[in-house]
Design an enzyme around this catalytic site. Structure first.
Site: not given
Length: 389
Positions: A206, A333, A348
């Site tokens: 991003h 997980d 991210s």
């Protein structure tokens, strides 16, 4: 009195991983770093950075035919990242992030910049037809100017000129336009991939944006340095967690930042000083071959370095134009859930892997569901890597 700007030095600086520190400078300068998390929460304004362009680039990456499209990107192999990198970036021009009245005698004058029609998010490129390097350069050029100042502004894709009449402040007897501006940013981010043949990397998934204006910052210059994770704040409902890191060697550049786009930052690594990638090369899976179901993310949450954690791709979005929200992923997980609560600020850019191929990168975490977030198709990131020259 004008306060001095604190600069980065060799002392380790604690930063929020993957979400960039914004430094306020300009006519009014603060004496500390303002740590702002950007694009960490799913909000309606995220749609502003969607790329509404159906003219997609060919995936040549230096080795494919010029008419290559989705199917041929599987011929590309890249090194997956999943580790933190220190980011230092200077903007092209200076970004207007606020307005301020100016003290004159016993009165206050409204910001001349605001009165002239300037808007938050405007980028000042020139003063009296001279390029602006940074906020100090802006102050100098405005102060030595005549009564009226002609400034060149970029607003979105448009570039135009405005004439402003600065006011002399009685505080320091200097000319001011009544603007808060920003010219640099620093922080720690996550490496997504490295294409060795053309020495191109992609990170974040991003853009680096300004927290106040949501504007994508334009790159004048930038570099990557080594960094390390030092702490984890576990995510909870309504309060996303975060990874915290430090710059390990602030002075030794590992690579350049050439572009800051809707899909992350891109550039080239520096010869023998480049980062060491622990994992072997993986193929790319085009968006039409990604499927819902089991997958993994490669990310760093401690001193062990990049580690694979199980996730599930619970929804895929059909996209003919680039967008940073391409898929919904859920962490399954238990190791990651116990340590971080799921996806946290800082993940991210972490590669999403399916069938031993890279299919995307993590981009968002849901505010009220820390185990759920969004990812971008790796295909869109490869498109942006094509802009690196």
């Amino acid at each position: 009195m004008m306060k001095k700007l604190h600069k980065l030095n060799s002392t380790p600086i604690i930063l929020v991983l993957s979400f960039i520190v914004l430094l306020m400078t300009g006519e009014y300068i603060k004496t500390h770093f303002n740590y702002n998390n950007i694009f960490t929460k799913l909000e309606t304004n995220n749609s502003k950075i969607t790329k509404n362009n159906s003219d997609l680039k060919d995936f040549s990456m230096g080795e494919l035919p010029t008419n290559a499209k989705n199917a041929n990107i599987e011929n590309i192999k890249v090194y997956p990242g999943g580790f933190p990198v220190g980011i230092k970036m200077n903007t092209k021009g200076v970004l207007v992030v606020g307005f301020s009245d100016i003290e004159v005698a016993q009165d206050k004058i409204e910001s001349p910049g605001k009165k002239s029609g300037m808007e938050l998010g405007d980028v000042i490129l020139k003063v009296n037809n001279e390029d602006i390097l940074d906020s100090k350069d802006l102050i100098k050029k405005v102060d030595k100017s005549k009564q009226n100042v002609e400034i060149t502004i970029q607003r979105g894709d448009k570039i135009f000129n405005k004439t402003i009449n600065p006011v002399v402040s009685t505080l320091d007897n200097s000319k001011k336009m009544g603007l808060w501006v920003r010219d640099s940013t620093a922080g720690v981010g996550t490496m997504t991939f490295y294409y060795e043949k053309n020495n191109i990397y992609g990170a974040l998934g991003h853009p680096i944006t300004d927290a106040d204006t949501n504007s994508i910052l334009k790159v004048r210059s930038g570099e990557l340095v080594d960094s390390s994770i030092i702490a984890v704040k576990k995510g909870e409902k309504g309060s996303p967690g975060e990874l915290k890191g430090i710059f390990i060697d602030n002075e030794k550049s590992k690579g350049t930042i050439l572009n800051n786009t809707f899909a992350g930052i891109y550039g080239k690594l520096n010869g023998e000083n480049k980062f060491a990638f622990r994992n072997g090369q993986l193929s790319i899976l085009p968006r039409d071959k990604v499927k819902e179901g089991k997958a993994q993310i490669l990310t760093t949450i401690d001193e062990k370095g990049p580690t694979l954690y199980d996730v599930e791709i619970v929804k895929l979005f059909h996209q003919d134009a680039p967008d940073i929200k391409s898929m919904v992923i859920k962490v399954t997980d238990e190791r990651l859930l116990n340590k971080t609560g799921g996806i946290v600020q800082g993940m991210s850019g972490s590669p999403i892997i399916q069938d031993n191929c890279i299919v995307g990168a993590v981009t968002h975490v849901l505010v009220n569901r820390s185990d759920v977030g969004y990812g971008i198709y790796i295909e869109w990131m490869l498109n942006e890597a094509e802009t690196v020259k």
